[in-house]
Each structure stands twice: as structure tokens, then as C-alpha cells.
Motif scaffolding. Structure first.
Motif, short mmCIF file in Angstrom:
data_model
loop_
_atom_site.label_atom_id
_atom_site.label_comp_id
_atom_site.label_asym_id
_atom_site.label_seq_id
_atom_site.Cartn_x
_atom_site.Cartn_y
_atom_site.Cartn_z
N ILE A 51 0.75 -0.92 -0.04
CA ILE A 51 -0.04 -0.14 -0.02
C ILE A 51 0.95 1.22 0.07
CG2 ILE A 51 -1.89 1.45 1.23
CD1 ILE A 51 -2.62 -1.37 2.47
N LYS A 52 0.68 1.97 -0.91
CA LYS A 52 1.39 3.43 -0.86
C LYS A 52 0.45 4.40 -0.67
CE LYS A 52 4.40 1.64 -4.49
NZ LYS A 52 5.25 2.08 -5.64
N LEU A 53 0.91 5.10 0.58
CA LEU A 53 0.25 6.46 1.05
C LEU A 53 -0.20 7.32 0.18
CD1 LEU A 53 0.43 4.76 3.72
CD2 LEU A 53 0.95 6.63 5.05
N GLU A 54 0.64 7.67 -0.97
CA GLU A 54 0.51 8.89 -1.79
C GLU A 54 -0.34 8.41 -2.92
OE1 GLU A 54 1.92 11.48 -0.56
OE2 GLU A 54 2.92 10.44 1.21
N PHE A 60 -9.42 3.34 1.29
CA PHE A 60 -9.27 4.82 2.21
C PHE A 60 -10.28 5.89 1.79
CE2 PHE A 60 -4.76 3.57 2.77
CZ PHE A 60 -4.98 2.68 3.99
N SER A 61 -11.09 5.61 1.02
CA SER A 61 -12.40 6.59 0.70
C SER A 61 -13.57 6.00 0.40
CB SER A 61 -11.86 7.62 -0.41
OG SER A 61 -11.88 6.68 -1.63
N ALA A 73 -4.45 9.33 9.26
CA ALA A 73 -5.04 8.29 9.78
C ALA A 73 -4.56 7.09 9.01
CB ALA A 73 -6.68 8.43 9.15
N ARG A 74 -4.44 7.06 7.43
CA ARG A 74 -3.80 6.04 7.24
C ARG A 74 -2.38 5.53 7.53
NH1 ARG A 74 -4.29 7.81 0.52
NH2 ARG A 74 -6.62 8.92 0.86
N GLU A 75 -1.83 6.75 7.96
CA GLU A 75 -0.36 6.23 8.51
C GLU A 75 -0.45 5.59 9.86
OE1 GLU A 75 4.05 7.90 9.47
OE2 GLU A 75 2.81 9.23 8.15
N ALA A 76 -1.51 6.00 10.65
CA ALA A 76 -1.88 5.52 12.08
C ALA A 76 -2.30 4.04 11.81
CB ALA A 76 -3.01 6.38 12.77
N HIS A 94 7.72 6.63 5.52
CA HIS A 94 6.49 5.89 5.60
C HIS A 94 5.47 6.08 4.56
CE1 HIS A 94 6.93 5.31 10.11
NE2 HIS A 94 8.09 4.75 9.52
N ARG A 95 6.04 6.02 3.29
CA ARG A 95 5.11 6.37 2.12
C ARG A 95 4.65 4.90 1.34
NH1 ARG A 95 9.33 9.90 1.55
NH2 ARG A 95 10.43 8.22 0.18
#
Length: 179
Positions: A51-54, A60-61, A73-76, A94-95
């Protein structure tokens, strides 16, 4: 019940507060637990390993309630998986996150069972045959992330259950099983 493709989403997915990090510790702990389970379940059923946060990630939506998880929130939620050994950050920023819906030891057990079930006990296979060969079709190993597969194979090599032979390229690395 709402679906994402063929994946059934849990009821909380339509509850707007779950798309915002909750300030009350007890509520946040429940929220984090629900999201961890959802992420692991979704990644397992969809065979997603990174999973790539960017980048856009379907979970996530939620367009129905017009909510999107914040980057925080994603990172948490992913960090909570990392803390449990169910994920690993692939970079210091953390990306990008490697999702371990099976722990490495569990993947190693799956490989041993695959070898035994298919009579490959004293056989040689390439890493690519395990990942995408005819023999692995219909199994959890088919399409496995190369990083996860290599770590599970190295764990089995340390236990004396196989030997890894380097080829001239990563495509022709061989595995000699002795389980």
C-alpha cells in the motif's frame, strides 16, 4: 451491504466518524482494530501486498458518504499493523507499506505444504515457478510478492528444508527442496 468489487465492506465503512481519527483513546482503539482487520482482509482477498500512502487505495475513501481518510489516519492504521508484525514500512518516510496478511513464518508453512501436497519434496523449482507457475495456480502462493517469498524461502533454508541457488538473473533463481 456495500461492496467494493466482489469484496463485502463492513457496516462501519458507512459510518462517517470512522474516517476521522477519534480523539477518545477507547474509541480510537476500537477504530484502529476495525481498520487493521479490514485492511488485512481486503489485501488478502485482493492479493495486495503493498500500500502506497501517496496513491489512491480503494479502502481509504467512501464516495457514498463522501469521506476520505487523512494521511495521518492512513499512517496510524498502517503503523498499528507494523507494530503487530503484520506490515513493514518499505521506506523511512512511511510512504510505502508491505502488508503481511500472513506472517513470514506462515508463508513458510504454506510453502512446505505446497511442496508436500504436490510431491515436490526432492525437486528443483525456480522462484518464478512458485510465484506464477502452473503448479501454484489456485493457491495463495500464486502471485505472491517476491520480497515476501524470498524471506519465507530464506527462513526455510536456515532450517535446512531447502537450498536456494543463484542464477544469472533473478528470474532463474532455483530452489532445491528437501522437506
Amino acid at each position: 451491504m456495500q461492496k467494493l468489487g466482489d469484496f463485502k465492506l463492513p457496516h462501519f465503512f458507512n459510518y462517517p466518524p470512522y474516517f476521522t481519527l477519534q480523539p477518545v483513546r477507547e474509541t480510537r482503539e476500537k477504530q484502529v482494530q476495525l481498520w487493521k482487520e479490514l485492511i488485512l482482509d481486503y489485501c488478502r482477498t485482493q492479493k495486495i501486498f503493498v500500500i502506497k500512502l501517496e496513491e489512491e487505495f480503494p479502502l481509504f475513501s467512501n464516495s457514498v458518504i463522501e469521506r476520505t481518510l487523512s494521511h495521518e489516519a492512513r499512517e496510524a492504521f498502517l503503523s498499528a499493523l507494523v507494530a503487530e508484525g503484520r506490515a513493514e514500512w518499505l521506506d523511512k518516510g512511511h510512504r510505502s507499506c508491505l502488508i503481511l496478511w500472513h506472517r513470514i513464518q506462515d508463508w513458510a508453512d504454506i510453502i512446505v505444504n505446497f511442496v508436500k501436497d504436490n510431491g515436490f519434496e526432492d525437486s528443483v523449482m525456480t522462484v518464478e515457478e512458485i510465484r506464477s507457475g502452473i503448479e501454484s495456480r489456485g493457491t495463495e502462493l500464486h502471485g505472491i510478492d517476491r520480497t515476501i517469498l524470498m524471506r519465507a524461502l530464506k527462513q526455510l533454508e536456515q532450517k535446512g528444508k531447502l537450498a536456494i541457488f543463484k542464477g544469472t538473473s533473478t528470474d532463474d533463481e532455483g530452489i532445491k527442496f528437501s522437506v
